[in-house]
Design a protein around this motif. Structure first.
Motif, short mmCIF file in Angstrom:
data_model
loop_
_atom_site.label_atom_id
_atom_site.label_comp_id
_atom_site.label_asym_id
_atom_site.label_seq_id
_atom_site.Cartn_x
_atom_site.Cartn_y
_atom_site.Cartn_z
N SER A 1 -8.73 -24.50 -60.91
CA SER A 1 -7.81 -24.12 -61.56
C SER A 1 -6.90 -25.95 -62.04
O SER A 1 -6.63 -26.20 -60.77
N ILE A 2 -7.12 -26.03 -63.24
CA ILE A 2 -6.13 -27.11 -63.10
C ILE A 2 -4.64 -27.02 -63.43
O ILE A 2 -3.61 -25.57 -63.39
N ASN A 3 -4.31 -27.91 -62.23
CA ASN A 3 -2.61 -28.00 -62.68
C ASN A 3 -1.70 -28.34 -63.67
O ASN A 3 -1.81 -30.26 -63.43
N ARG A 4 -1.67 -27.74 -64.23
CA ARG A 4 -0.32 -27.62 -65.40
C ARG A 4 0.92 -29.21 -65.26
O ARG A 4 1.40 -29.64 -66.26
N ASP A 5 1.01 -28.87 -63.51
CA ASP A 5 2.41 -29.79 -63.89
C ASP A 5 2.03 -31.28 -63.57
O ASP A 5 2.79 -32.13 -63.82
N MET A 6 1.20 -31.63 -63.29
CA MET A 6 0.69 -33.02 -63.53
C MET A 6 -0.29 -33.22 -64.25
O MET A 6 -0.39 -32.85 -65.44
N PRO A 7 0.09 -34.28 -65.05
CA PRO A 7 -1.15 -34.93 -66.41
C PRO A 7 -2.01 -34.75 -66.40
O PRO A 7 -3.72 -34.64 -65.16
N VAL A 8 -2.59 -34.29 -67.23
CA VAL A 8 -4.30 -34.03 -68.21
C VAL A 8 -4.73 -34.97 -69.39
O VAL A 8 -3.59 -35.60 -69.72
N SER A 9 -5.55 -35.94 -69.14
CA SER A 9 -5.79 -36.88 -70.25
C SER A 9 -7.06 -36.33 -70.33
O SER A 9 -8.31 -35.55 -69.99
N THR A 10 -7.93 -36.60 -71.31
CA THR A 10 -8.88 -36.59 -71.75
C THR A 10 -9.76 -37.71 -71.96
O THR A 10 -8.85 -39.55 -72.53
N TRP A 11 -10.87 -38.60 -71.62
CA TRP A 11 -12.06 -39.66 -70.88
C TRP A 11 -12.73 -39.54 -72.58
O TRP A 11 -13.81 -39.11 -72.11
N ASP A 12 -12.95 -41.09 -72.82
CA ASP A 12 -13.92 -41.55 -73.35
C ASP A 12 -14.24 -42.58 -72.43
O ASP A 12 -13.58 -43.68 -72.51
N VAL A 13 -15.51 -42.62 -72.08
CA VAL A 13 -16.47 -43.53 -70.95
C VAL A 13 -17.56 -44.33 -71.76
O VAL A 13 -18.02 -43.40 -72.54
N THR A 14 -17.48 -44.97 -72.54
CA THR A 14 -18.90 -46.04 -72.49
C THR A 14 -19.29 -46.60 -72.17
O THR A 14 -18.86 -47.76 -71.14
N ALA B 1 3.61 -38.46 -69.97
CA ALA B 1 2.59 -38.21 -68.82
C ALA B 1 1.82 -39.33 -68.31
O ALA B 1 1.13 -39.82 -66.87
N LEU B 2 1.18 -40.36 -68.84
CA LEU B 2 1.76 -42.07 -69.46
C LEU B 2 1.82 -42.64 -67.60
O LEU B 2 0.64 -42.55 -67.56
N GLN B 3 3.14 -42.84 -68.55
CA GLN B 3 3.89 -43.73 -68.16
C GLN B 3 4.10 -42.82 -65.66
O GLN B 3 3.90 -43.41 -65.15
N GLU B 4 3.58 -41.30 -65.54
CA GLU B 4 3.69 -40.90 -64.41
C GLU B 4 2.31 -41.20 -63.76
O GLU B 4 2.07 -41.80 -62.20
N VAL B 5 1.47 -41.20 -64.37
CA VAL B 5 0.59 -41.24 -63.46
C VAL B 5 0.11 -43.09 -63.63
O VAL B 5 -0.65 -43.99 -62.45
N ILE B 6 0.46 -44.03 -64.25
CA ILE B 6 1.27 -45.40 -63.92
C ILE B 6 2.03 -45.86 -62.79
O ILE B 6 1.19 -46.19 -61.50
#
Length: 166
Positions: free
Chosen positions: A104-117, A138-143
């Motif tokens: 189950s996804i933790n919505r209190d933490m940042p979620v992202s979409t990864w495009d990997v090439t 959210a981006l700042q939080e993971v940084i």
């Protein structure tokens, strides 16, 4: 002499995007396998001293990879990738989220979409990850959580695995 394997980590707060580029001294097919097979991911996809442990994986559109990053004390930090689209050997798109042990996804933490090439730069392979977050916060939080250092360490683990497999 070891080749210079470039690592770049760029943030774009306007688009909530993180771009990670890394070159690997290995053929594209092998790098692809290391990103798409659980038995290989478990050998590198966590920054030392953490290890990765797959609970379940179905690398297919609509499938997922549910795994834990396990710290030296045995504490598990769960993550879930949900695969949205896959272009074999060239790339995939997935949602990346922290989760619980049941997936189950933790919505209190940042979620992202990864495009990997994956780009063939024989004899090397260039991997690019565009990770887009819902908000600049959210981006700042993971940084702030150490994403740059964590990814750099994780990708160095892939270097070590590729050297063993080559």
């Amino acid at each position: 002499m070891k080749p210079d394997l470039h690592f770049s980590f760029q943030t774009d707060m306007q688009s909530n995007r993180l771009t990670i580029r890394r070159e690997f001294d290995a053929p594209k097919d092998l790098v692809w396998d290391c990103y798409t097979k659980a038995e290989l991911l478990d050998q590198w996809f966590a920054p030392e001293p953490f290890t990765a442990k797959t609970k379940s994986m179905a690398f297919e559109e609509g499938g997922h990879w549910h795994f834990a990053m396990v710290d030296p004390d045995g504490n598990e930090h769960w993550v879930r990738f949900d695969y949205k689209s896959i272009t074999p050997k060239d790339g995939y798109r997935a949602q990346d989220a922290f989760s619980d042990a049941n997936g189950s996804i933790n919505r209190d933490m940042p979620v992202s979409t990864w495009d990997v090439t994956f780009e063939d730069a024989s004899p090397r392979t260039l991997v690019q990850i565009n990770s887009t977050y819902e908000t600049p916060e959210a981006l700042q939080e993971v940084i702030d959580m150490g994403m740059k250092e964590g990814m750099e360490a994780t990708l160095s683990g892939l270097d070590r695995l590729l050297a063993k497999l080559s």
